[in-house]
Design a protein around this motif. Structure first.
Motif, PDB file in Angstrom:
ATOM      1  N   GLU A 157      -1.633 -24.140 -14.305  1.00 54.70           N
ATOM      2  CA  GLU A 157      -2.420 -25.349 -14.093  1.00 54.70           C
ATOM      3  C   GLU A 157      -1.730 -26.577 -14.636  1.00 54.70           C
ATOM      4  OE1 GLU A 157      -6.987 -26.991 -14.828  1.00 54.70           O
ATOM      5  OE2 GLU A 157      -6.438 -24.916 -15.310  1.00 54.70           O
ATOM      6  N   ALA A 158      -1.047 -26.458 -15.775  1.00 55.43           N
ATOM      7  CA  ALA A 158      -0.385 -27.613 -16.379  1.00 55.43           C
ATOM      8  C   ALA A 158       0.714 -28.153 -15.470  1.00 55.43           C
ATOM      9  CB  ALA A 158       0.184 -27.236 -17.744  1.00 55.43           C
ATOM     10  N   ARG A 159       1.420 -27.279 -14.805  1.00 53.77           N
ATOM     11  CA  ARG A 159       2.528 -27.703 -13.940  1.00 53.77           C
ATOM     12  C   ARG A 159       2.092 -27.853 -12.490  1.00 53.77           C
ATOM     13  NH1 ARG A 159       7.548 -23.836 -15.092  1.00 53.77           N
ATOM     14  NH2 ARG A 159       8.509 -25.394 -13.689  1.00 53.77           N
ATOM     15  N   GLY A 160       0.858 -27.427 -12.198  1.00 53.25           N
ATOM     16  CA  GLY A 160       0.398 -27.480 -10.824  1.00 53.25           C
ATOM     17  C   GLY A 160       1.235 -26.609  -9.910  1.00 53.25           C
ATOM     18  N   GLU A 161       1.538 -25.411 -10.392  1.00 52.18           N
ATOM     19  CA  GLU A 161       2.480 -24.566  -9.661  1.00 52.18           C
ATOM     20  C   GLU A 161       1.924 -23.160  -9.451  1.00 52.18           C
ATOM     21  OE1 GLU A 161       6.978 -24.657 -10.288  1.00 52.18           O
ATOM     22  OE2 GLU A 161       6.414 -22.769 -11.267  1.00 52.18           O
ATOM     23  N   LEU A 162       1.959 -22.728  -8.196  1.00 52.53           N
ATOM     24  CA  LEU A 162       1.644 -21.348  -7.831  1.00 52.53           C
ATOM     25  C   LEU A 162       2.965 -20.656  -7.526  1.00 52.53           C
ATOM     26  CD1 LEU A 162      -0.615 -19.250  -7.057  1.00 52.53           C
ATOM     27  CD2 LEU A 162      -0.374 -20.085  -4.710  1.00 52.53           C
ATOM     28  N   SER A 163       3.196 -19.498  -8.125  1.00 55.20           N
ATOM     29  CA  SER A 163       4.490 -18.829  -7.961  1.00 55.20           C
ATOM     30  C   SER A 163       4.297 -17.329  -7.855  1.00 55.20           C
ATOM     31  CB  SER A 163       5.422 -19.152  -9.129  1.00 55.20           C
ATOM     32  OG  SER A 163       4.878 -18.659 -10.347  1.00 55.20           O
ATOM     33  N   VAL A 169      13.926  -8.603  -3.777  1.00 54.80           N
ATOM     34  CA  VAL A 169      12.933  -9.426  -4.468  1.00 54.80           C
ATOM     35  C   VAL A 169      13.271 -10.888  -4.199  1.00 54.80           C
ATOM     36  CG1 VAL A 169      11.897 -10.053  -6.673  1.00 54.80           C
ATOM     37  CG2 VAL A 169      12.633  -7.687  -6.265  1.00 54.80           C
ATOM     38  N   THR A 170      12.322 -11.607  -3.587  1.00 52.67           N
ATOM     39  CA  THR A 170      12.528 -13.016  -3.233  1.00 52.67           C
ATOM     40  C   THR A 170      11.480 -13.863  -3.936  1.00 52.67           C
ATOM     41  OG1 THR A 170      13.387 -12.390  -1.057  1.00 52.67           O
ATOM     42  CG2 THR A 170      12.663 -14.671  -1.350  1.00 52.67           C
ATOM     43  N   PRO A 171      11.888 -14.759  -4.871  1.00 53.73           N
ATOM     44  CA  PRO A 171      10.915 -15.619  -5.561  1.00 53.73           C
ATOM     45  C   PRO A 171      10.493 -16.794  -4.683  1.00 53.73           C
ATOM     46  CG  PRO A 171      13.130 -16.081  -6.355  1.00 53.73           C
ATOM     47  CD  PRO A 171      13.261 -14.926  -5.387  1.00 53.73           C
ATOM     48  N   TRP A 172       9.299 -17.290  -4.938  1.00 58.45           N
ATOM     49  CA  TRP A 172       8.789 -18.454  -4.218  1.00 58.45           C
ATOM     50  C   TRP A 172       7.873 -19.261  -5.131  1.00 58.45           C
ATOM     51  CZ3 TRP A 172       3.516 -18.580  -4.070  1.00 58.45           C
ATOM     52  CH2 TRP A 172       2.849 -17.350  -4.246  1.00 58.45           C
ATOM     53  N   THR A 173       7.742 -20.551  -4.850  1.00 60.01           N
ATOM     54  CA  THR A 173       6.845 -21.432  -5.612  1.00 60.01           C
ATOM     55  C   THR A 173       6.193 -22.436  -4.682  1.00 60.01           C
ATOM     56  OG1 THR A 173       8.618 -23.008  -6.112  1.00 60.01           O
ATOM     57  CG2 THR A 173       8.207 -21.264  -7.743  1.00 60.01           C
ATOM     58  N   ILE A 174       4.986 -22.823  -5.033  1.00 60.11           N
ATOM     59  CA  ILE A 174       4.251 -23.895  -4.362  1.00 60.11           C
ATOM     60  C   ILE A 174       3.848 -24.888  -5.451  1.00 60.11           C
ATOM     61  CG2 ILE A 174       2.268 -24.536  -2.952  1.00 60.11           C
ATOM     62  CD1 ILE A 174       4.153 -22.711  -1.490  1.00 60.11           C
ATOM     63  N   THR A 175       4.324 -26.126  -5.364  1.00 61.95           N
ATOM     64  CA  THR A 175       4.010 -27.142  -6.370  1.00 61.95           C
ATOM     65  C   THR A 175       3.110 -28.202  -5.750  1.00 61.95           C
ATOM     66  OG1 THR A 175       6.155 -26.781  -7.420  1.00 61.95           O
ATOM     67  CG2 THR A 175       4.961 -28.784  -8.019  1.00 61.95           C
ATOM     68  N   VAL A 176       1.987 -28.450  -6.406  1.00 63.46           N
ATOM     69  CA  VAL A 176       1.006 -29.435  -5.946  1.00 63.46           C
ATOM     70  C   VAL A 176       1.176 -30.692  -6.778  1.00 63.46           C
ATOM     71  CG1 VAL A 176      -1.434 -29.900  -5.569  1.00 63.46           C
ATOM     72  CG2 VAL A 176      -0.542 -27.584  -5.281  1.00 63.46           C
ATOM     73  N   ALA A 177       1.207 -31.844  -6.124  1.00 60.55           N
ATOM     74  CA  ALA A 177       1.635 -33.082  -6.776  1.00 60.55           C
ATOM     75  C   ALA A 177       0.810 -33.445  -7.995  1.00 60.55           C
ATOM     76  CB  ALA A 177       1.615 -34.224  -5.762  1.00 60.55           C
ATOM     77  N   ASP A 178      -0.554 -33.455  -7.874  1.00 65.75           N
ATOM     78  CA  ASP A 178      -1.342 -33.939  -9.003  1.00 65.75           C
ATOM     79  C   ASP A 178      -1.555 -32.853 -10.056  1.00 65.75           C
ATOM     80  OD1 ASP A 178      -4.643 -33.825  -7.407  1.00 65.75           O
ATOM     81  OD2 ASP A 178      -3.207 -32.249  -7.881  1.00 65.75           O
ATOM     82  N   GLY A 179      -1.163 -31.636  -9.780  1.00 65.25           N
ATOM     83  CA  GLY A 179      -1.238 -30.562 -10.769  1.00 65.25           C
ATOM     84  C   GLY A 179      -2.608 -30.052 -11.061  1.00 65.25           C
ATOM     85  N   LYS A 210     -10.735 -21.547  -8.044  1.00 68.88           N
ATOM     86  CA  LYS A 210     -10.885 -22.993  -8.136  1.00 68.88           C
ATOM     87  C   LYS A 210      -9.522 -23.675  -8.165  1.00 68.88           C
ATOM     88  CE  LYS A 210     -15.388 -22.844 -10.402  1.00 68.88           C
ATOM     89  NZ  LYS A 210     -16.191 -23.240 -11.581  1.00 68.88           N
ATOM     90  N   HIS A 211      -8.543 -22.978  -7.693  1.00 67.65           N
ATOM     91  CA  HIS A 211      -7.180 -23.515  -7.647  1.00 67.65           C
ATOM     92  C   HIS A 211      -6.459 -22.843  -6.484  1.00 67.65           C
ATOM     93  CE1 HIS A 211      -5.903 -19.666  -9.338  1.00 67.65           C
ATOM     94  NE2 HIS A 211      -6.813 -19.825 -10.287  1.00 67.65           N
ATOM     95  N   PRO A 212      -5.310 -23.322  -6.100  1.00 70.14           N
ATOM     96  CA  PRO A 212      -4.576 -22.686  -4.992  1.00 70.14           C
ATOM     97  C   PRO A 212      -4.298 -21.209  -5.278  1.00 70.14           C
ATOM     98  CG  PRO A 212      -3.635 -24.832  -5.485  1.00 70.14           C
ATOM     99  CD  PRO A 212      -4.636 -24.561  -6.576  1.00 70.14           C
ATOM    100  N   TRP A 213      -4.366 -20.413  -4.192  1.00 73.06           N
ATOM    101  CA  TRP A 213      -4.183 -18.967  -4.363  1.00 73.06           C
ATOM    102  C   TRP A 213      -3.760 -18.351  -3.025  1.00 73.06           C
ATOM    103  CZ3 TRP A 213      -3.220 -16.848  -8.670  1.00 73.06           C
ATOM    104  CH2 TRP A 213      -3.390 -15.474  -8.904  1.00 73.06           C
ATOM    105  N   VAL A 214      -3.105 -17.238  -3.132  1.00 70.93           N
ATOM    106  CA  VAL A 214      -2.691 -16.507  -1.941  1.00 70.93           C
ATOM    107  C   VAL A 214      -3.890 -15.782  -1.342  1.00 70.93           C
ATOM    108  CG1 VAL A 214      -1.246 -14.642  -1.052  1.00 70.93           C
ATOM    109  CG2 VAL A 214      -0.339 -16.207  -2.778  1.00 70.93           C
ATOM    110  N   VAL A 215      -4.056 -15.886  -0.013  1.00 68.12           N
ATOM    111  CA  VAL A 215      -5.110 -15.132   0.670  1.00 68.12           C
ATOM    112  C   VAL A 215      -4.539 -14.040   1.570  1.00 68.12           C
ATOM    113  CG1 VAL A 215      -6.846 -16.943   0.581  1.00 68.12           C
ATOM    114  CG2 VAL A 215      -5.227 -16.874   2.493  1.00 68.12           C
ATOM    115  N   GLY A 216      -3.228 -14.073   1.832  1.00 67.68           N
ATOM    116  CA  GLY A 216      -2.653 -13.021   2.657  1.00 67.68           C
ATOM    117  C   GLY A 216      -1.191 -13.277   2.958  1.00 67.68           C
TER     118      GLY A 216
END
Length: 817
Positions: free
Chosen positions: A742-748, A800-810, A718-724
C-alpha cells in the motif's frame, strides 16, 4: 414373539426367531425400515432359505446370527458389530456341516422376505439411488424409470447408496472386502407395489464347499449420515485404510496414440509427437508416451511381439523416448486371447469354458483381425507363468506405464469352468485379482516406479494392485460423440470423483481437444479432465494441433492436486432452459427436469488454495443438444439459467466477491448486486453479461449451449488485486508471491510457467488511475477490459517471470463495479 435386539444411536437390529427374519431400523432415521430380511443360498443349482435363526449378543454389543438350512446341513453365521459414527459391520461365514462336497452357485447375505415393508423413509419413492460399476455410475430417483404397473431394476457393484431428500438422511451399503466374489446390491421397484426385491449378495462362481469346512464371505458395511457425498468419501477412506492402498502423490500426465492414429500408429508417429511434447509439454508434467493398440504383431490384443511398423522394437523406442525425457507406456489386453493367437492354437487348457464347452468364446473382437475372443484361465499355473514371463519381457524392454485393457473377461459369469475350481473365476473376482497381483509384482520387480492403469468394468479386481482407475466409457474423438453421450459419460465421472486419491488416481478416459470438434466441446472436455483431479491422458496429434487448441491443452497442465465435488447429484441446482423461438417468457419458467431418468451433473465446485489467496472454481455445464426447429430446417441452441444459492457454494452472502470467467478471460464484476435488467424486457441480448443477476442470496448465471462456464470466485479487496489469468485453468495457481504494497502503491507477483508462453493477467480495483505495468523488468502494455478491469499481456521469459503493477497515487479505492 421371540426377539433379540441391539442398538446404538444410529442403528437398531433385531432378530425374530419365530418369523426367521432380521430387521434393521434407525434411531437417527426413524422412518427407515429394512424388514423383514433373511438370507438365501443357491447350492448344487437349488435355492434354499433358512428355517431357523438364532441370535446372541456379542462382546462388541452387536449380535451373532446363526441361520440354519437343515435340509442340506448348512449354516450361515453373521457377526454384526456397531462401529463408531454410524457404521455397522457384518462379517459372514458359510459352514458346510455335512459330509459331502457342495457347489456354491450364489448367495444373498440379506434379501427382502416376501411380503416385505422395506422403506427408505418418508415419501421414499422420491429417494435418490446411487448405483455404480467400473465404467458407469448414476444417481436416479427410485420411481423415475417406471410408470404404473411397471418395474424398475437397479444393480450396483461394490457400493450402493440411498438418499431421502425429504428426511435429509442417507444409507450406504458397501463391501469392505473382495477376496473372491463381486459384491452387489440389487433392488426392484414397482409402481403401486413399492420395493419388490432387495438383495445384498453375490454370484458364488460355482465355488466348491468342502465337507465340514468354513468359508469366509465378503464383509459388508452399513453407514448412515446426513450428507450422501460425505458418506461415499468416508467409505473410500475405510477401503483405503483396510487394504493399505497407497496412491500416487500426484496425477500423472501422459500422451496416448489411440485417438489420433488407432491401428495405423507407427514408431515414427510416436517419436514425432514426443519431439513436440518435449518442447511444449514436458515442463508441464508430461512424463509418459503411450503406444496404444496397434504395435502388436497381427494386432492381436494379447500379442507381446512388435509388428513391422515397430521394426526397431519397443526397447529401442523406449531408449529414444528416454533421450527426450519421457517413459514408454504400452497398451496390452493380457487376459483376452484371440482365436488367431498361438495360445488358442496350442494351449486350449489355458482358457476358460462354460457349461457346454471349454474353451468357450465370450464375444468377438471389435477391431481387425476381428474373430472370437477367449478369457485366459488365471487359475492355471502354466497360464500364470505365461503371463508373468511376457509382462516381465515388456518391463525389461523399458515400459514403465502399463495400460491393461479388456481384463474383465475372466469375471464373465458364463465362464465358470476353470483349471482350479477352488479359485473363483467367472462369477467372481478372485482369479483376476490373482492375475492383477502377478502383473503388479512382476512390473514393480523390474521397474519399481512403473505405474499401471486398471481398465476393468469389475473395478475391484485391481484395487490395491494398480495405480490408476479407468472411470468411464471411452470419450471418443471430438466432433463425433453425441452430446447426450457426453452428458452421461461425464456424469459418470462426477459419480466416481470420491474415489480419487482413495482407491487410486482416476482417469476420465483420454483428453481430446483437437479437430473436428468445436472449440466449445474442447473446453468442456478439458474442464472435466482437470476438475476430475485425475490423470491427464492427452490423445491428440500434436503435429497438427491448432494453436487455439494448444491454449486449451496447456491450460489444464499441471493437473489438479484433488478432485472437484459435484453439487447437484443428490441436491439439485435449479436450472431452467428455453429456446427463443418457443417464446421467452413462457418456457423460461419451466425447470429442466431430470426425473425422466438418470440425473445429470451440471455443477462442480473445487476450492483452490494458493500461497497468496483462496478462492473457488465453479464449473457450469450445459449439455443440451440444439433444438430442432420443425418449421425450418435449422438448429437453435438452448439457453440455460442457473440459480445457485450462495450457501451451496460455502460462501458468506454477507461478503463481496469478484468473479472471473476463465474460458472467455472476462471479469464479470463484483457481486452480490441487485441489478436485473431482465425485469424490464426479456430478450436474448440480456445474456451478454453471463451474470443475469446476483442478489444477496442467489447467483444467477445464464448462457447458451452446449457449453461450459468456469467461474473463479474470490473475496473482493479494497485495493488492486488479481482476479484471474489466461495461463492455467485455476485462474491463479500459476501465480506465486502476489502481494499489495500500500505504501508504494504496487501490486506484484511471479508467474510460474515455462519460457515462451503467452497470455495475460487480469486485475481489478485500479479505478482508472495512472498505472505502469512491468513484466520481467520491462514496460508492458495495459489493455482496458470488462467491468473496469485491466489485462496485462505476458510472454514468459523463464520458468519464473516477475511482474508489477504500480498505481500513481498509491492508495486507490475500489468503486462499486
Amino acid at each position: 414373539m421371540a426377539k433379540t435386539e441391539a442398538s446404538d444411536n444410529y442403528f437398531r437390529i433385531y432378530v425374530d426367531s419365530e418369523d426367521v427374519s432380521l430387521g434393521i431400523t434407525s434411531p437417527m432415521w426413524e422412518t427407515l425400515r429394512l424388514e423383514p430380511l433373511l438370507c438365501e443360498i443357491q447350492v448344487n443349482d437349488r435355492f434354499y432359505q433358512p428355517t431357523e435363526v438364532y441370535a446372541n449378543k456379542s462382546d462388541e454389543e452387536g449380535l451373532t446370527l446363526t441361520w440354519n438350512f437343515p435340509e442340506i446341513q448348512f449354516s450361515l453365521v453373521q457377526k454384526v458389530a456397531f462401529l463408531s459414527d454410524g457404521k455397522l459391520l457384518m462379517k459372514s461365514d458359510l459352514i458346510n456341516n455335512s459330509g459331502e462336497i457342495s457347489t456354491l452357485n450364489s448367495l444373498s447375505l440379506l434379501r427382502l422376505k416376501s411380503p416385505g415393508v422395506l422403506r427408505f423413509g418418508n415419501e421414499h419413492e422420491k429417494s435418490l439411488i446411487y448405483e455404480e460399476g467400473g465404467y458407469w455410475a448414476h444417481v436416479r430417483q427410485l420411481n423415475s424409470l417406471c410408470s404404473f404397473n411397471q418395474e424398475a431394476t437397479g444393480r450396483s457393484q461394490f457400493c450402493w447408496e440411498v438418499y431421502n431428500p425429504i428426511d435429509r438422511a442417507a444409507l450406504l451399503i458397501g463391501y469392505m472386502t473382495f477376496r473372491r466374489w463381486l459384491g452387489v446390491v440389487k433392488i426392484n421397484y414397482k409402481q403401486g407395489d413399492g420395493i419388490t426385491e432387495f438383495i445384498v449378495g453375490f454370484d458364488g462362481g460355482d465355488f466348491p464347499v468342502e465337507p465340514k469346512s468354513v468359508i469366509h464371505l465378503e464383509e459388508v458395511i452399513f453407514m448412515l449420515g446426513r450428507d450422501p457425498w460425505l458418506l461415499l468419501e468416508k467409505f473410500g477412506d475405510l477401503i483405503k485404510e483396510k487394504h493399505g492402498i497407497k496412491t500416487l502423490n500426484a496425477p500423472p500426465v501422459s500422451w496416448c496414440s489411440w485417438y489420433p492414429y488407432r491401428h495405423d500408429v507407427t514408431e515414427e508417429d510416436i517419436l514425432e509427437n514426443a519431439k513436440i511434447a518435449a518442447g511444449r509439454l514436458k515442463a508441464l508434467s508430461l512424463k509418459y508416451v503411450k503406444v496404444d493398440l496397434g504395435w502388436q504383431k497381427n494386432f492381436l490384443p494379447s500379442s507381446y511381439e512388435e509388428n513391422e511398423r515397430f521394426f526397431h522394437g519397443l526397447k529401442w523406442l523406449s531408449e529414444e523416448l528416454n533421450k527426450v525425457g519421457f517413459n514408454l507406456g504400452i497398451w496390452i489386453a493380457p487376459f483376452t486371447i484371440s482365436e488367431f493367437d498361438y495360445v488358442y492354437r496350442d494351449h486350449l487348457e489355458w482358457l476358460l469354458g462354460d457349461e457346454r464347452e471349454k474353451p468357450s468364446s465370450y464375444g468377438a473382437w471389435f477391431w481387425k483381425p476381428y474373430g472370437k475372443i477367449y478369457a485366459l484361465d488365471l487359475t492355471h499355473p502354466d497360464a500364470q507363468e505365461y503371463l508373468r514371463k511376457n509382462i516381465k519381457l515388456l518391463a525389461e524392454k523399458g515400459a514403465k506405464y502399463f495400460k491393461l485393457d479388456f481384463i474383465g473377461g475372466p469375471c464373465n459369469p458364463s465362464l465358470r469352468r476353470r483349471h482350479n475350481p477352488r479359485i473363483v473365476a467367472g462369477g467372481g473376482v478372485e482369479a483376476v485379482r490373482l492375475g492383477s497381483r502377478i502383473i503388479a509384482e512382476t512390473v514393480k520387480s523390474v521397474n519399481p516406479d512403473s505405474i499401471i492403469l486398471n481398465c476393468n468394468p469389475y473395478e475391484v479386481c485391481g484395487l490395491g494392485y494398480f495405480d490408476l482407475l479407468y472411470t468411464c466409457n471411452d470419450t471418443g474423438n471430438t466432433g463425433v460423440i453425441p452430446w447426450s453421450t457426453m452428458k452421461e459419460n461425464y456424469t459418470t465421472v462426477a459419480c466416481h470423483l470420491w474415489k480419487n486419491h482413495r482407491l487410486g488416481i482416476i482417469e476420465p478416459s483420454c483428453l481430446c481437444v483437437g479437430l473436428p470438434g468445436t472449440l466449445e466441446e474442447a473446453r468442456i472436455r478439458a474442464t472435466v479432465a482437470f476438475l476430475s483431479g485425475g490423470e491427464i491422458d492427452i490423445s491428440d496429434d500434436l503435429t497438427t494441433l491448432p494453436e487455439d487448441r494448444w491454449q486449451i491443452l496447456l491450460s489444464v497442465l499441471p493437473p489438479a492436486p484433488k478432485s472437484a465435488k459435484p453439487l447437484d447429484l443428490f441436491e439439485p441446482i435449479p436450472v431452467k432452459t428455453f429456446a427463443y423461438s418457443e417464446g421467452f417468457k413462457e418456457v423460461m419458467s419451466n425447470e429442466l427436469e431430470e426425473n425422466s431418468g438418470k440425473r445429470a451433473s451440471r455443477v462442480w465446485i473445487m476450492p483452490i488454495e494458493a500461497d497468496w489467496d483462496q478462492w473457488i472454481l465453479l464449473s457450469l455445464f450445459l449439455w443440451e443438444e440444439p433444438l430442432k426447429r420443425q418449421l425450418k430446417n435449422i438448429e437453435e441452441n438452448k439457453i440455460a439459467l442457473f440459480d445457485i444459492k450462495w450457501e451451496r457454494l460455502g460462501l458468506d452472502p454477507g461478503e463481496r466477491y469478484w468473479i472471473y470467467e476463465f474460458w472467455s478471460g472476462q471479469f464479470l464484476g463484483e457481486v452480490p448486486t441487485h441489478y436485473e435488467r431482465t425485469k424490464v424486457y426479456l430478450h436474448p441480448g440480456n445474456l451478454k453479461t453471463l451474470l443475469l443477476s446476483s442478489q444477496k442470496d442467489l447467483l444467477r448465471v445464464a448462457f447458451s449451449g452446449p457449453s461450459v462456464k468456469l467461474l473463479a470466485i474470490r473475496k473482493a479487496r479494497k485495493h488492486p488485486w488479481v482476479v484471474g489469468t489466461s495461463f492455467h485453468i485455476t485462474s491463479g495457481l500459476d501465480l506465486k508471491k502476489v502481494s499489495w504494497d500500500e505504501a508504494r502503491g504496487e501490486l506484484s507477483g511471479e508467474i510460474w510457467r515455462p519460457r515462451g508462453q503467452s497470455g495475460f493477467i487480469v486485475i481489478t480495483g485500479v479505478n482508472n488511475k495512472s498505472i505502469v505495468a512491468k513484466v520481467a523488468g520491462d514496460i508492458a502494455p495495459i489493455i482496458p477490459s470488462s467491468k473496469g478491469s485491466i489485462k496485462v499481456p505476458v510472454v514468459t521469459r523463464d520458468d519464473v517471470t516477475p511482474w508489477t503493477i504500480t498505481v500513481a497515487d498509491g492508495n486507490p479505492t475500489v468503486k462499486n463495479l
